[in-house]
Design a protein around this motif. Structure first.
Motif, short mmCIF file in Angstrom:
data_model
loop_
_atom_site.label_atom_id
_atom_site.label_comp_id
_atom_site.label_asym_id
_atom_site.label_seq_id
_atom_site.Cartn_x
_atom_site.Cartn_y
_atom_site.Cartn_z
N CYS A 32 0.85 -1.20 0.00
CA CYS A 32 0.00 0.00 0.00
C CYS A 32 0.87 1.24 0.00
O CYS A 32 0.62 2.18 -0.75
N VAL A 33 1.89 1.23 0.85
CA VAL A 33 2.79 2.38 0.92
C VAL A 33 3.50 2.56 -0.41
O VAL A 33 3.59 3.67 -0.93
N THR A 34 3.97 1.48 -0.99
CA THR A 34 4.64 1.54 -2.28
C THR A 34 3.70 2.07 -3.36
O THR A 34 4.10 2.89 -4.19
N LYS A 35 2.47 1.61 -3.34
CA LYS A 35 1.50 2.06 -4.34
C LYS A 35 1.21 3.56 -4.18
O LYS A 35 1.19 4.30 -5.17
N LEU A 36 1.02 4.01 -2.95
CA LEU A 36 0.78 5.44 -2.72
C LEU A 36 1.99 6.28 -3.10
O LEU A 36 1.85 7.35 -3.69
N GLU A 37 3.19 5.78 -2.78
CA GLU A 37 4.41 6.52 -3.15
C GLU A 37 4.53 6.63 -4.66
O GLU A 37 4.86 7.70 -5.17
N SER A 38 4.27 5.55 -5.38
CA SER A 38 4.40 5.60 -6.83
C SER A 38 3.33 6.50 -7.45
O SER A 38 3.61 7.21 -8.42
N MET A 39 2.12 6.50 -6.89
CA MET A 39 1.09 7.41 -7.38
C MET A 39 1.50 8.86 -7.14
O MET A 39 1.37 9.71 -8.03
N GLY A 40 2.00 9.15 -5.96
CA GLY A 40 2.45 10.50 -5.63
C GLY A 40 3.61 10.94 -6.50
O GLY A 40 3.66 12.09 -6.96
N PHE A 41 4.55 10.02 -6.75
CA PHE A 41 5.70 10.35 -7.60
C PHE A 41 5.23 10.70 -9.00
O PHE A 41 5.67 11.70 -9.58
N ARG A 42 4.32 9.90 -9.55
CA ARG A 42 3.85 10.15 -10.91
C ARG A 42 3.08 11.46 -11.03
O ARG A 42 3.24 12.21 -11.98
N VAL A 43 2.24 11.74 -10.04
CA VAL A 43 1.49 13.00 -10.06
C VAL A 43 2.46 14.18 -9.95
O VAL A 43 2.35 15.15 -10.69
N GLY A 44 3.42 14.09 -9.03
CA GLY A 44 4.41 15.16 -8.88
C GLY A 44 5.24 15.35 -10.14
O GLY A 44 5.49 16.49 -10.57
N GLN A 45 5.63 14.25 -10.75
CA GLN A 45 6.41 14.33 -12.00
C GLN A 45 5.60 15.00 -13.10
O GLN A 45 6.11 15.87 -13.81
N GLY A 46 4.33 14.65 -13.21
CA GLY A 46 3.47 15.26 -14.23
C GLY A 46 3.28 16.75 -13.99
O GLY A 46 3.30 17.55 -14.93
N LEU A 47 3.09 17.13 -12.72
CA LEU A 47 2.93 18.55 -12.40
C LEU A 47 4.19 19.35 -12.74
O LEU A 47 4.12 20.42 -13.33
N ILE A 48 5.34 18.82 -12.35
CA ILE A 48 6.60 19.51 -12.63
C ILE A 48 6.82 19.64 -14.13
O ILE A 48 7.24 20.69 -14.62
N GLU A 49 6.55 18.58 -14.88
CA GLU A 49 6.70 18.65 -16.34
C GLU A 49 5.80 19.73 -16.93
O GLU A 49 6.21 20.49 -17.79
N ARG A 50 4.58 19.80 -16.44
CA ARG A 50 3.63 20.78 -16.96
C ARG A 50 4.05 22.21 -16.59
O ARG A 50 3.99 23.11 -17.41
N PHE A 51 4.50 22.43 -15.34
CA PHE A 51 4.87 23.77 -14.89
C PHE A 51 6.18 24.26 -15.50
O PHE A 51 6.40 25.46 -15.60
N THR A 52 7.06 23.36 -15.89
CA THR A 52 8.38 23.79 -16.38
C THR A 52 8.52 23.72 -17.90
O THR A 52 9.59 24.03 -18.41
#
Length: 121
Positions: A32-52
């Motif tokens: 569960c922790v791994t799944k939440l971490e990977s979801m958070g990583f992907r969302v953060g990565q997508g946001l950073i790509e969009r903002f930069t």
């Protein structure tokens, strides 16, 4: 204000849903922790790509950290980081004293003695 409430509800439901699947035996608790971490990583990565996408390349790590603390954090969380520390060896610690995604977990001080204390000089 409505966007923030919807975001918090979505976040709470996602975390709850992942952990309910562990309680029902579908997934191990560690996964569960791994799944939440990977979801958070992907969302953060997508946001950073969009903002930069329309900004110039960053010169160094410090420029990246300044961008995260000022521009990114302000856009996403409507406030700047409270504190940025470094040990000047590539380790940065961002401190947000009122991080809204964790503020509901505990307003008390019962876990304070277990919190690790980083020594930055």
């Amino acid at each position: 204000m409505a966007d923030e409430a919807l975001f918090l509800l979505l976040h709470n439901e996602m975390v709850s849903g992942v952990y309910k699947s562990a309680e029902q035996g579908e997934v191990e608790n560690g996964r569960c922790v791994t799944k939440l971490e990977s979801m958070g990583f992907r969302v953060g990565q997508g946001l950073i790509e969009r903002f930069t996408k329309d900004t110039a390349r960053f010169k160094d790590e410090l420029d990246i950290m300044k961008f995260i603390c000022k521009d990114f954090w302000t856009t996403v969380f409507k406030k700047q980081i409270d504190n940025l520390r470094t040990n000047h060896q590539g380790i940065y610690v961002l401190q947000d004293n009122k991080f809204r995604l964790l503020i509901q977990l505990s307003a008390g001080k019962q876990y304070l003695e277990h919190a690790s204390k980083a020594n930055f000089r």
